[in-house]
Write a protein that holds these residues in place. Structure first.
Motif, PDB file in Angstrom:
ATOM      1  N   ASN A   1       0.926  -1.096   0.008  1.00 60.22           N
ATOM      2  CA  ASN A   1       0.195  -0.272   0.147  1.00 60.22           C
ATOM      3  C   ASN A   1       0.747   1.066  -0.140  1.00 60.22           C
ATOM      4  O   ASN A   1       0.980   2.087   1.101  1.00 60.22           O
ATOM      5  N   PRO A   2       1.659   1.404  -1.697  1.00 62.53           N
ATOM      6  CA  PRO A   2       2.955   2.306  -0.660  1.00 62.53           C
ATOM      7  C   PRO A   2       1.751   3.984  -1.295  1.00 62.53           C
ATOM      8  O   PRO A   2       1.178   4.320  -1.656  1.00 62.53           O
ATOM      9  N   GLU A   3       2.415   4.963  -0.094  1.00 59.45           N
ATOM     10  CA  GLU A   3       1.794   6.239  -0.204  1.00 59.45           C
ATOM     11  C   GLU A   3       2.782   6.749  -1.896  1.00 59.45           C
ATOM     12  O   GLU A   3       2.221   7.298  -2.319  1.00 59.45           O
ATOM     13  N   LEU A   4       3.672   6.632  -2.500  1.00 58.41           N
ATOM     14  CA  LEU A   4       4.578   7.095  -3.539  1.00 58.41           C
ATOM     15  C   LEU A   4       5.251   5.682  -4.088  1.00 58.41           C
ATOM     16  O   LEU A   4       6.041   4.304  -3.391  1.00 58.41           O
ATOM     17  N   THR A   5       5.221   5.287  -5.245  1.00 57.39           N
ATOM     18  CA  THR A   5       5.768   4.649  -5.892  1.00 57.39           C
ATOM     19  C   THR A   5       6.814   4.985  -7.053  1.00 57.39           C
ATOM     20  O   THR A   5       6.445   5.939  -7.963  1.00 57.39           O
ATOM     21  N   ILE A   6       7.800   4.172  -7.484  1.00 54.67           N
ATOM     22  CA  ILE A   6       8.524   5.331  -8.631  1.00 54.67           C
ATOM     23  C   ILE A   6       8.928   3.913  -9.264  1.00 54.67           C
ATOM     24  O   ILE A   6       9.777   3.412  -8.586  1.00 54.67           O
ATOM     25  N   PHE A   7       8.791   4.126 -10.462  1.00 48.72           N
ATOM     26  CA  PHE A   7       9.231   3.328 -11.329  1.00 48.72           C
ATOM     27  C   PHE A   7      10.959   3.675 -11.911  1.00 48.72           C
ATOM     28  O   PHE A   7      10.371   4.891 -12.514  1.00 48.72           O
ATOM     29  N   VAL A   8      11.825   3.178 -12.622  1.00 48.68           N
ATOM     30  CA  VAL A   8      12.930   3.823 -13.153  1.00 48.68           C
ATOM     31  C   VAL A   8      13.445   3.599 -14.726  1.00 48.68           C
ATOM     32  O   VAL A   8      13.237   2.091 -14.963  1.00 48.68           O
ATOM     33  N   LYS A   9      13.199   4.413 -15.497  1.00 43.25           N
ATOM     34  CA  LYS A   9      13.547   3.769 -17.197  1.00 43.25           C
ATOM     35  C   LYS A   9      12.314   2.674 -17.619  1.00 43.25           C
ATOM     36  O   LYS A   9      12.118   3.947 -19.231  1.00 43.25           O
ATOM     37  N   TYR A  10      11.995   1.673 -17.492  1.00 42.48           N
ATOM     38  CA  TYR A  10      11.220   0.855 -18.325  1.00 42.48           C
ATOM     39  C   TYR A  10      10.779  -0.344 -17.207  1.00 42.48           C
ATOM     40  O   TYR A  10      10.870   0.091 -15.990  1.00 42.48           O
ATOM     41  N   ASP A  11      10.405  -1.271 -18.148  1.00 46.85           N
ATOM     42  CA  ASP A  11       9.869  -2.431 -16.643  1.00 46.85           C
ATOM     43  C   ASP A  11       8.386  -1.839 -16.759  1.00 46.85           C
ATOM     44  O   ASP A  11       7.893  -2.611 -15.429  1.00 46.85           O
ATOM     45  N   ILE A  12       8.122  -1.486 -17.764  1.00 48.11           N
ATOM     46  CA  ILE A  12       6.411  -1.512 -17.127  1.00 48.11           C
ATOM     47  C   ILE A  12       5.657  -2.840 -16.847  1.00 48.11           C
ATOM     48  O   ILE A  12       4.692  -3.169 -17.913  1.00 48.11           O
ATOM     49  N   TRP A  13       4.565  -2.705 -16.498  1.00 47.99           N
ATOM     50  CA  TRP A  13       4.052  -3.988 -15.821  1.00 47.99           C
ATOM     51  C   TRP A  13       2.376  -3.404 -15.657  1.00 47.99           C
ATOM     52  O   TRP A  13       1.792  -2.853 -14.363  1.00 47.99           O
ATOM     53  N   PRO A  14       1.815  -3.889 -16.767  1.00 45.53           N
ATOM     54  CA  PRO A  14       0.241  -3.423 -16.446  1.00 45.53           C
ATOM     55  C   PRO A  14      -0.432  -3.968 -15.493  1.00 45.53           C
ATOM     56  O   PRO A  14      -1.135  -3.136 -15.093  1.00 45.53           O
ATOM     57  N   ASN A  15      -0.333  -5.311 -14.889  1.00 45.44           N
ATOM     58  CA  ASN A  15      -1.490  -5.692 -14.174  1.00 45.44           C
ATOM     59  C   ASN A  15      -1.291  -4.893 -12.674  1.00 45.44           C
ATOM     60  O   ASN A  15      -2.121  -4.400 -11.713  1.00 45.44           O
ATOM     61  N   PHE A  16       0.297  -4.968 -12.053  1.00 43.10           N
ATOM     62  CA  PHE A  16       1.309  -3.985 -10.999  1.00 43.10           C
ATOM     63  C   PHE A  16       0.190  -2.340 -11.217  1.00 43.10           C
ATOM     64  O   PHE A  16      -0.256  -1.617 -10.704  1.00 43.10           O
ATOM     65  N   LEU A  17       0.282  -2.245 -12.723  1.00 43.54           N
ATOM     66  CA  LEU A  17       0.235  -0.380 -12.983  1.00 43.54           C
ATOM     67  C   LEU A  17      -1.146  -0.258 -12.570  1.00 43.54           C
ATOM     68  O   LEU A  17      -1.143   1.295 -12.026  1.00 43.54           O
ATOM     69  N   ASN A  18      -2.003  -0.854 -13.098  1.00 40.95           N
ATOM     70  CA  ASN A  18      -3.720  -1.189 -13.038  1.00 40.95           C
ATOM     71  C   ASN A  18      -4.062  -0.901 -11.724  1.00 40.95           C
ATOM     72  O   ASN A  18      -4.898   0.055 -11.477  1.00 40.95           O
ATOM     73  N   GLU A  19      -3.364  -1.546 -11.537  1.00 37.89           N
ATOM     74  CA  GLU A  19      -4.063  -2.356 -10.009  1.00 37.89           C
ATOM     75  C   GLU A  19      -3.940  -0.708  -8.986  1.00 37.89           C
ATOM     76  O   GLU A  19      -5.216  -0.599  -7.881  1.00 37.89           O
ATOM     77  N   LEU A  20      -2.174  -0.022  -9.484  1.00 37.80           N
ATOM     78  CA  LEU A  20      -1.911   1.098  -8.572  1.00 37.80           C
ATOM     79  C   LEU A  20      -3.054   1.970  -9.254  1.00 37.80           C
ATOM     80  O   LEU A  20      -3.588   2.677  -7.889  1.00 37.80           O
TER      81      LEU A  20
ATOM     82  N   LYS B   1       2.510   1.299 -31.103  1.00 35.69           N
ATOM     83  CA  LYS B   1       2.337   0.822 -32.389  1.00 35.69           C
ATOM     84  C   LYS B   1       0.719  -0.075 -31.479  1.00 35.69           C
ATOM     85  O   LYS B   1      -0.056  -0.088 -31.067  1.00 35.69           O
ATOM     86  N   SER B   2      -0.280  -0.057 -33.208  1.00 40.32           N
ATOM     87  CA  SER B   2      -1.840  -0.302 -32.561  1.00 40.32           C
ATOM     88  C   SER B   2      -1.702  -1.711 -32.052  1.00 40.32           C
ATOM     89  O   SER B   2      -2.621  -2.232 -30.971  1.00 40.32           O
ATOM     90  N   TYR B   3      -0.091  -2.836 -31.607  1.00 35.23           N
ATOM     91  CA  TYR B   3      -0.843  -3.985 -30.889  1.00 35.23           C
ATOM     92  C   TYR B   3      -0.227  -3.510 -29.417  1.00 35.23           C
ATOM     93  O   TYR B   3      -0.458  -5.192 -29.154  1.00 35.23           O
ATOM     94  N   GLY B   4      -0.097  -2.382 -28.854  1.00 35.68           N
ATOM     95  CA  GLY B   4       1.149  -2.644 -27.904  1.00 35.68           C
ATOM     96  C   GLY B   4      -0.501  -1.601 -26.593  1.00 35.68           C
ATOM     97  O   GLY B   4      -0.251  -1.199 -25.682  1.00 35.68           O
ATOM     98  N   LYS B   5      -1.390  -2.168 -26.728  1.00 36.30           N
ATOM     99  CA  LYS B   5      -3.002  -0.840 -26.388  1.00 36.30           C
ATOM    100  C   LYS B   5      -2.457  -1.269 -24.836  1.00 36.30           C
ATOM    101  O   LYS B   5      -2.680  -0.031 -23.530  1.00 36.30           O
ATOM    102  N   GLN B   6      -1.980  -2.178 -24.274  1.00 38.71           N
ATOM    103  CA  GLN B   6      -2.382  -2.766 -23.047  1.00 38.71           C
ATOM    104  C   GLN B   6      -1.300  -1.924 -21.978  1.00 38.71           C
ATOM    105  O   GLN B   6      -1.347  -1.800 -21.263  1.00 38.71           O
ATOM    106  N   LEU B   7       0.039  -2.188 -22.807  1.00 43.59           N
ATOM    107  CA  LEU B   7       1.485  -1.265 -22.418  1.00 43.59           C
ATOM    108  C   LEU B   7       0.840  -0.070 -22.193  1.00 43.59           C
ATOM    109  O   LEU B   7       1.060   0.637 -21.327  1.00 43.59           O
ATOM    110  N   LYS B   8       0.408   0.680 -23.423  1.00 45.69           N
ATOM    111  CA  LYS B   8      -0.299   2.171 -24.042  1.00 45.69           C
ATOM    112  C   LYS B   8      -0.564   2.211 -22.271  1.00 45.69           C
ATOM    113  O   LYS B   8      -0.059   3.182 -21.510  1.00 45.69           O
ATOM    114  N   ASN B   9      -1.879   1.863 -21.988  1.00 45.25           N
ATOM    115  CA  ASN B   9      -2.463   2.027 -21.594  1.00 45.25           C
ATOM    116  C   ASN B   9      -2.310   1.701 -19.784  1.00 45.25           C
ATOM    117  O   ASN B   9      -2.801   3.140 -18.887  1.00 45.25           O
ATOM    118  N   ALA B  10      -0.919   1.151 -19.504  1.00 46.19           N
ATOM    119  CA  ALA B  10      -0.333   1.168 -18.615  1.00 46.19           C
ATOM    120  C   ALA B  10       0.607   2.175 -17.730  1.00 46.19           C
ATOM    121  O   ALA B  10       0.828   2.772 -16.291  1.00 46.19           O
TER     122      ALA B  10
END
Length: 420
Positions: A130-149, A171-180
């Motif tokens: 239950n973080p007060e603040l989350t920091i991701f660095v550069k990349y490593d975009i994980w949709p389920n973690f980010l969408n839950e945040l 890209k058109s096929y990357g909508k899930q990552l884009k939404n994250a």
């Protein structure tokens, strides 16, 4: 409705893919110790969190893919550690190489492997942290973690982001990552190209702050970089330091070290992998006197021409003794290692040819302090020139230091945004 159904199918495929990845990693772990470390570590992550975090604890969460991203985020992490002294900080890694080297980091209370990106894992993880603040660095975009945040209205920012137009986000096929990406309340990019790519998908909460690695490496100048054994080995001679080398890099050095023109030069080689068999193979090809770091207390350092560093954690200090630096990774496909570490000490740098994904390399080449080589002849030519022409060597090195000074300051912008 069509797009909704298509997105649902893509999400389903992604989640199936994650589960298949988990199965594949478990199978591969029986044959690969690095993968085995990751599988075992991920299995322990929830226990570490649930045994040590209480419901009322205030927390921060820092996530890095690997060691390079950790070093990139470290100057921000340190400032947040100071400001939020009473918070508990969770530092997660995806890669075993990052975790194993920094599992005892003092900027975090708990260092863990990030569980695989399933919806169930994301909910369980955030129930604990239950973080007060989350920091991701550069990349490593994980949709389920980010969408839950995002679903929980928890703050998250991405720092030192570096995007390319061929990535799935655009890209058109990357909508899930884009939404994250839209789970981040703000994204700090390294450059204008990355900002414009975000604007092209209507992500507008973006600032070009630059790369936090410039702040990180510049802080190295404030530390005591003295290593008495390196000073003894160097013995006031011209010294070439080759850092984070792979076998394809070391092939260049074997030829040069064994040539007549190298007899008055000292060489320090710090391989990326410190496997005994690889180091032995490299050392056996050297005709002159060489010594390993692990032998330094039992042999005379000054009598050797080549010093092979079969340990980790001291390369950034070793670069302070370099007159010329070589940084490995770009002669093959493993990825160029950190060229900013030697650059801050005002030394010229040589790298391989495969550096297209590293904007800092292009900048230093354009600035005149870094040289890219693709053949043994290229390597020999520029190294001989840097050795024989001290004025040229010093001029090129000073350009690298000036570039570092000019580009530091990303940390201040990030902290200003966070009102710290």
């Amino acid at each position: 409705m069509y797009f909704s159904n298509k997105q649902t199918k893509l999400s389903f495929l992604y989640n199936i893919g994650i589960k298949l990845t988990h199965f594949a990693l478990k199978c591969a772990s029986h044959f690969n110790k690095k993968i085995e470390s990751g599988v075992k570590g991920r299995a322990e992550s929830f226990k570490i969190l649930e045994d040590n975090l209480n419901k009322g604890d205030k927390t921060l969460w820092f996530h890095c893919a690997s060691l390079g991203e950790y070093e990139q985020g470290l100057p921000v992490f340190k400032k947040l550690r100071e400001h939020y002294a009473k918070h508990k900080i969770v530092l997660s890694f995806f890669s075993p190489s990052g975790y194993e080297i920094r599992k005892n980091s003092t900027i975090a209370d708990f260092v863990i492997y990030l569980p695989l990106d399933t919806k169930q894992n994301a909910k369980r993880f955030l129930d604990s942290v239950n973080p007060e603040l989350t920091i991701f660095v550069k990349y490593d975009i994980w949709p389920n973690f980010l969408n839950e945040l995002k679903r929980r209205n928890l703050r998250a920012i991405l720092i030192s982001a570096n995007f390319r137009k061929n990535q799935p986000y655009f890209k058109s096929y990357g909508k899930q990552l884009k939404n994250a990406l839209f789970a981040f309340e703000h994204i700090f990019t390294q450059n204008e190209v990355s900002k414009n790519l975000l604007l092209s998908i209507n992500y507008n909460r973006v600032t070009v702050s630059g790369d936090t690695r410039f702040d990180r490496v510049y802080s190295q100048l404030e530390l005591d970089n003295t290593l008495d054994f390196i000073e003894t080995f160097k013995n006031n001679k011209c010294c070439v330091v080759a850092g984070s080398t792979w076998p394809e890099d070391e092939t260049l050095f074997v030829n040069f070290i064994n040539s007549e023109s190298s007899k008055d030069i000292k060489f320090i080689v710090a391989p990326h992998n410190i496997k005994t068999s690889q180091i032995k193979s490299f050392q056996e090809k050297i005709t002159g006197n060489s010594i390993l770091f692990s032998e330094k207390d039992t042999k005379q350092l000054v009598d050797n021409q080549v010093f092979i560093i079969d340990t980790i954690g001291i390369l950034s200090k070793i670069y302070s003794y370099a007159d010329i630096a070589y940084v490995g990774g770009a002669m093959g496909n493993t990825g160029l290692h950190n060229i900013l570490e030697p650059a801050v000490f005002g030394v010229p740098i040589i790298i391989g040819f495969n550096h297209d994904k590293f904007p800092e390399a292009k900048a230093l080449i354009d600035n005149g302090g870094l040289f890219s080589v693709s053949t043994k002849n290229d390597f020999t030519s520029i190294l001989n020139k840097l050795i024989s022409n001290s004025d040229f060597r010093l001029k090129c090195g000073s350009k690298n230091l000036e570039h570092i000074k000019k580009n530091k300051g990303a940390v201040i912008q990030i902290l200003d945004y966070l009102r710290i």
